[in-house]
Design an enzyme around this catalytic site. Sequence first.
Site, short mmCIF file in Angstrom:
data_model
loop_
_atom_site.label_atom_id
_atom_site.label_comp_id
_atom_site.label_asym_id
_atom_site.label_seq_id
_atom_site.Cartn_x
_atom_site.Cartn_y
_atom_site.Cartn_z
N ASP A 2 0.83 -1.22 0.00
CA ASP A 2 0.00 0.00 0.00
C ASP A 2 0.85 1.25 0.00
O ASP A 2 0.42 2.32 -0.45
CB ASP A 2 -0.94 -0.01 1.20
CG ASP A 2 -2.02 -1.04 0.97
OD1 ASP A 2 -1.79 -2.22 1.26
OD2 ASP A 2 -3.09 -0.66 0.43
N LYS A 11 -1.28 -5.18 3.89
CA LYS A 11 -2.36 -5.72 4.73
C LYS A 11 -1.83 -6.33 6.02
O LYS A 11 -0.82 -7.02 6.00
CB LYS A 11 -3.13 -6.77 3.91
CG LYS A 11 -4.29 -7.44 4.60
CD LYS A 11 -5.28 -6.48 5.19
CE LYS A 11 -5.83 -5.50 4.19
NZ LYS A 11 -6.58 -4.37 4.83
O1 MRU Z 1 -7.70 -2.97 2.80
P1 MRU Z 1 -7.39 -3.33 1.39
O2 MRU Z 1 -8.12 -4.53 0.91
O3 MRU Z 1 -7.51 -2.14 0.47
O4 MRU Z 1 -5.85 -3.72 1.42
C1 MRU Z 1 -5.24 -4.15 0.24
C2 MRU Z 1 -3.84 -4.58 0.41
O5 MRU Z 1 -3.28 -4.52 1.48
C3 MRU Z 1 -3.12 -5.02 -0.83
O6 MRU Z 1 -2.20 -6.02 -0.54
C4 MRU Z 1 -2.38 -3.80 -1.42
O7 MRU Z 1 -3.26 -2.74 -1.58
C5 MRU Z 1 -1.73 -4.11 -2.70
S1 MRU Z 1 -2.90 -4.28 -3.99
C6 MRU Z 1 -2.11 -4.45 -5.46
#
Ligand code: MRU
Length: 349
Positions: A238, A249
Amino acid sequence: MLPTVEWTGDSVVMIDQRKLPSTEIYVTCRTAADVARAIKTMVIRGAPAIGVSAAMGIALGLSKSKATGTKQFTTEFQKTCDLMAGTRPTAVNLFWAIDRMKRAFAEAAQGGGSVDEIKARLVVESQRIHDEDVASCRTMGAHGATLVPDTARILTHCNAGALATAGYGTALGVIRAAAAQGKTIAVLADETRPFLQGARLTAWELVRDGIDTTVITDNMAGSMMRLGDVDLVVVGADRIAANGDVANKVGTYSVAVLAREHDVPFYVAAPISTIDLQTANGDGIPIEERNDREVTHVGSSRLTPVGARVRNPAFDVTPAKFVTAIITERGIARPPYQESLAALVGGRQ
Ligand code: MRU
């Protein structure tokens, strides 16, 4: 290719990721506020997909503006950018996409562009952000596939697939590219409590693609590694700080520490738009705390006793020392990341 988010001309349409895999329905956003709500409530999620949606939301909101002069139009634009910026704090792709929209606005407004000309430019820019994201994922996949041996058993966490991007995926893009080269790939998908992106979304995408997929609960990953059942880990991100610390995550950190203990390579696949050179290290990355209910309930069933406190940080930070390599569309960065990331990003993001 799976349509994650689409611009129709007068709306933004998204597959509702809260309902997958049992129901495949689409949400139509007709206003910028609809798009902001969809991001906040996880109709759409995943760092690159959030950025693309925010850009489309800005283009959508402004395309419906009744402003006749650029002064009022500029005020509406700022408000819409602020609305998008307030949706989720961790994925830097959101702020990166808003900045791109601001630059596009400034360029179009320069030299006296009319409101209609600026509107058209915003639509073009949001579409470019979308298309570039798909292209980045494909190039990233090609780079990453060079790290994947034939017969690899790959563990991934959360969903970094087509659903988390404009298409193809980052971590799942690497897996897709390796499979497309004819390699025999088996994926272990962590279920990813509490929102279950791994069990619901990653498994859904991979099964659709005919890739061998096994879902495990998050607490099984260590045991699988100790048994020698994992050859490599690949996850998305992220936000990646200048020193290579990776926010992803929640649960990613535990997987990275386990991978190090078991000599399993731990790869992060992310576009250049996820790299935040303005943030020196992981301590500076804001971590979103989400609603208690995601932890206390599964669907309508309560799991925890009333009175027990709950924590729900949606992300964690994996220190750079646990990251074997970072795969981007511009190539693969290796430690020391302070230098390798700066070189990949260069002067342009
Ligand atoms: O809370 P989310 O579902 O938006 O979190 C998503 C993640 O942590 C993904 O691993 C990250 O955004 C990479 S997506 C290519």
